[in-house]
Design an enzyme around this catalytic site. Structure first.
Site, PDB file in Angstrom:
ATOM      1  N   GLY A 269     -13.928  -6.311   3.263  1.00 55.68           N
ATOM      2  CA  GLY A 269     -14.881  -7.317   3.713  1.00 55.68           C
ATOM      3  C   GLY A 269     -16.114  -7.322   2.841  1.00 55.68           C
ATOM      4  O   GLY A 269     -16.686  -6.257   2.590  1.00 55.68           O
TER       5      GLY A 269
ATOM      6  N   GLY B 147     -10.134  -6.144  13.489  1.00 58.07           N
ATOM      7  CA  GLY B 147      -9.018  -6.732  14.210  1.00 58.07           C
ATOM      8  C   GLY B 147      -9.361  -8.113  14.704  1.00 58.07           C
ATOM      9  O   GLY B 147     -10.330  -8.737  14.242  1.00 58.07           O
TER      10      GLY B 147
ATOM     11  N   TYR C 193      -0.799  -5.648   0.457  1.00 61.81           N
ATOM     12  CA  TYR C 193      -1.962  -6.215  -0.237  1.00 61.81           C
ATOM     13  C   TYR C 193      -3.312  -5.594   0.116  1.00 61.81           C
ATOM     14  O   TYR C 193      -4.102  -5.308  -0.768  1.00 61.81           O
ATOM     15  CB  TYR C 193      -2.024  -7.725   0.045  1.00 61.81           C
ATOM     16  CG  TYR C 193      -3.257  -8.416  -0.504  1.00 61.81           C
ATOM     17  CD1 TYR C 193      -3.436  -8.586  -1.875  1.00 61.81           C
ATOM     18  CD2 TYR C 193      -4.239  -8.895   0.357  1.00 61.81           C
ATOM     19  CE1 TYR C 193      -4.567  -9.213  -2.384  1.00 61.81           C
ATOM     20  CE2 TYR C 193      -5.371  -9.526  -0.143  1.00 61.81           C
ATOM     21  CZ  TYR C 193      -5.532  -9.679  -1.501  1.00 61.81           C
ATOM     22  OH  TYR C 193      -6.647 -10.290  -1.991  1.00 61.81           O
TER      23      TYR C 193
END
Ligand code: SF4
Length: 552
Positions: free
Chosen positions: A110, A193, A337
């Site tokens: 992030g 999540g 990934y």
């Protein structure tokens, strides 16, 4: 009922993981945690204003790269995005500093915002309180001012890096950890999540008077805890989690305790480690790469449905099963990934997974070619496996610029067409006149793949054979990964031949779902592969799943 608990005040020992399969005493909802309401007076909005001193708040806002005077776009936008990484540290006086370093290791999860909350205890031994610093942008940007970390003093801290969906990215209010105050103290939370029943939970809470400060699903967790009539806090957390559906790996911080919680399917990773420093402090993190960076030893995963509590006053560790076990459904995309290749995720080395995906792809879909090249960086390890298995030389035919950054400030709209060239530069000497196997980890919309094929052909490649080290993505993710709507996914709209024509390569092959499951062996049923198979472990009840007809 008895709790599976262990307290090791002297040695800071962590209890054995409760395994519902092997440990029948791993029970749920310990009765002693339930207590009648004491007539709580819960504020309608438990979120407290940021406690950062005004000069630091101003600095964080002014420095933001997401200032509205700029427009940025993602240079390699055709990838799913992880939505967050979390870390929690307790038992070390440099907790916030170590948190910031661990967040650097999790930066790939992030980049829109970062924050840390610490538990600060005054020198006079007075009552501890939680302090928070959050900001937009990279961890290095948010915490470049040392005074922010100095402000976050204390021996316990939690941190968060955030990826957000479009529209909410520029909102500082959505940057975690969130800090709440309720009748019995303060509580901070960081979440990785996605809750599939967020909308209905929020509507229910708003109907009963809750006022929301953010558009993040994480805030409903705080409201549920604040509204719970159970005591003590762990019981409130359990009761709140009972209402949640979807994916959550959470760390909570109070004035004295650190909690780590993982949903009962275990969609998103969460590991436990211990600092090698004399403090022996305990660390929770989304990936083991964060432990490596702060010189902590990996101990184990947090089990699906488990809650671990560390009391900072005696460093006792308690482990409980949160809810009756459900089949584990760990996100296989972490291995394809998201996670860093040096991480251990769901008990497996990510590097080895990617290498074996590529090697299997080479056996399954060979190509008559002169050279194997990766799409950097994510296709690198699968390409190594493909080259090794096929015997075709591995070369770096595309060089990634590490100076452009993930996003680029665009002065003109049409510069988007140059986006791939800004990020990837072809090596003519490797590609000219060659038949090239190009290995990538996945194809989402196909927009970037077509530009990469054109780039390689422009550099003089005779043939381009795309090999994708995952099955075709046919469905969106509802468990914490930002993917486009199903109808935007190219493999949901077209079969393999159609995708090949759309991206302009000479041949195209994906790793088959059967092979992917075969590589996972006995553990295959414990992984979520819904975006490839359409088998959603938790129905996306508040999101429509649209499946398009395959077309030639
Ligand atoms: Fe991971 Fe795909 Fe499952 Fe989402 S749907 S949790 S991305 S495997």
């Amino acid at each position: 009922m008895a709790a599976v608990a262990a307290a090791f005040p002297s040695g800071h020992h962590v209890s054995s993981p409760p395994n519902p399969k092997t440990n029948p005493s791993c029970l749920f909802y310990p009765a002693f945690l339930k207590a009648p309401s004491k007539g709580l007076s819960i504020p309608s909005n438990p979120l407290q204003p940021c406690r950062l001193p005004p000069h630091l708040t101003a600095a964080a806002a002014a420095d933001s790269p997401n200032d509205s005077s700029f427009t940025s776009f993602d240079l390699l936008s055709d990838k799913p995005r992880e939505e967050c990484g979390v870390v929690g540290i307790i038992g070390d006086n440099d907790a916030a500093y170590l948190c910031s370093v661990a967040l650097h290791a999790l930066q790939h999860r992030g980049q829109e915002g970062a924050g840390i909350v610490s538990s600060h205890r005054p020198n006079d031994g007075g009552r501890a309180s939680l302090r928070t610093v959050t900001g937009l942008g990279l961890v290095s940007h948010v915490f470049q001012d040392k005074s922010k970390l100095d402000y976050l003093s204390g021996s316990a801290a939690i941190g968060h890096v955030r990826y957000s969906t479009a529209g909410a990215a520029s909102s500082l209010a959505n940057v975690q950890p969130f800090l709440a105050g309720y009748r019995f103290g303060q509580l901070a939370v960081a979440h990785n999540g996605n809750l599939v029943n967020y909308s209905s939970l929020r509507a229910r809470l708003e109907d009963s008077g809750s006022i929301f400060n953010t558009s993040s699903d994480t805030e409903v967790i705080l409201h549920l805890i604040a509204n719970s009539s159970s005591r003590p806090l762990i019981s409130r957390i359990v009761e709140a989690c009972e209402s949640l559906q979807g994916a959550y790996s959470l760390v909570f911080l109070t004035e004295n305790k650190l909690f780590a919680v993982r949903d009962s399917h275990g969609f998103r990773p969460l590991v436990l480690g211990r600092l090698r420093r004399p403090s022996g402090g305990i660390v929770f993190a989304s990936e083991s790469c964060a432990l490596d960076l702060i010189e902590a030893d990996y101990e184990r995963e947090i089990n699906p449905g488990e809650v671990v509590v560390v009391d900072g006053r005696d460093m006792s560790v308690t482990s409980l099963c949160l809810m009756p076990p459900k089949p584990r459904k760990a996100c296989i995309f972490e291995h394809i990934y998201f996670a860093l290749p040096n991480s251990i995720v769901f008990g497996r080395q990510v590097y080895s997974s990617r290498y074996s995906f590529g090697a299997t792809l080479a056996r399954e879909s060979p190509a008559d070619a002169d050279v194997v090249i990766p799409v950097p960086d994510s296709g690198f390890y699968a390409a190594l496996g493909y080259a090794s298995e096929s015997g075709i030389p591995f070369q770096q035919g595309l060089i990634r610029s590490h100076y452009v950054g993930r996003t680029f400030i665009q002065p003109e709209q049409n510069i988007r067409d140059l986006a791939v060239r800004l990020k990837l530069a072809p090596v003519k000497g490797i590609l000219e006149g060659k038949s090239v196997v190009v290995v990538d980890d996945s194809i989402v919309r196909g927009t970037t793949s077509s530009k990469i094929v054109a780039l390689i052909k422009d550099a003089g490649a005779r043939e381009v054979h795309m090999r994708i080290a995952s099955p075709p993505i046919i469905g969106s993710c509802y468990y914490g990964v930002d993917t486009p709507r199903s109808e935007e996914l190219i493999s949901n709209r077209m079969n393999v031949e159609g995708v090949k024509r759309a991206i302009g390569c000479d041949s195209l092959a994906f790793l088959s779902l059967e092979s992917l499951r075969g590589l996972l062996g006995e553990e295959a049923p414990t992984f979520c592969d819904a975006c490839f198979s359409g088998n959603y472990p938790v129905p996306p009840i508040e999101n429509e799943v649209i499946r398009m007809e395959a077309v030639e």
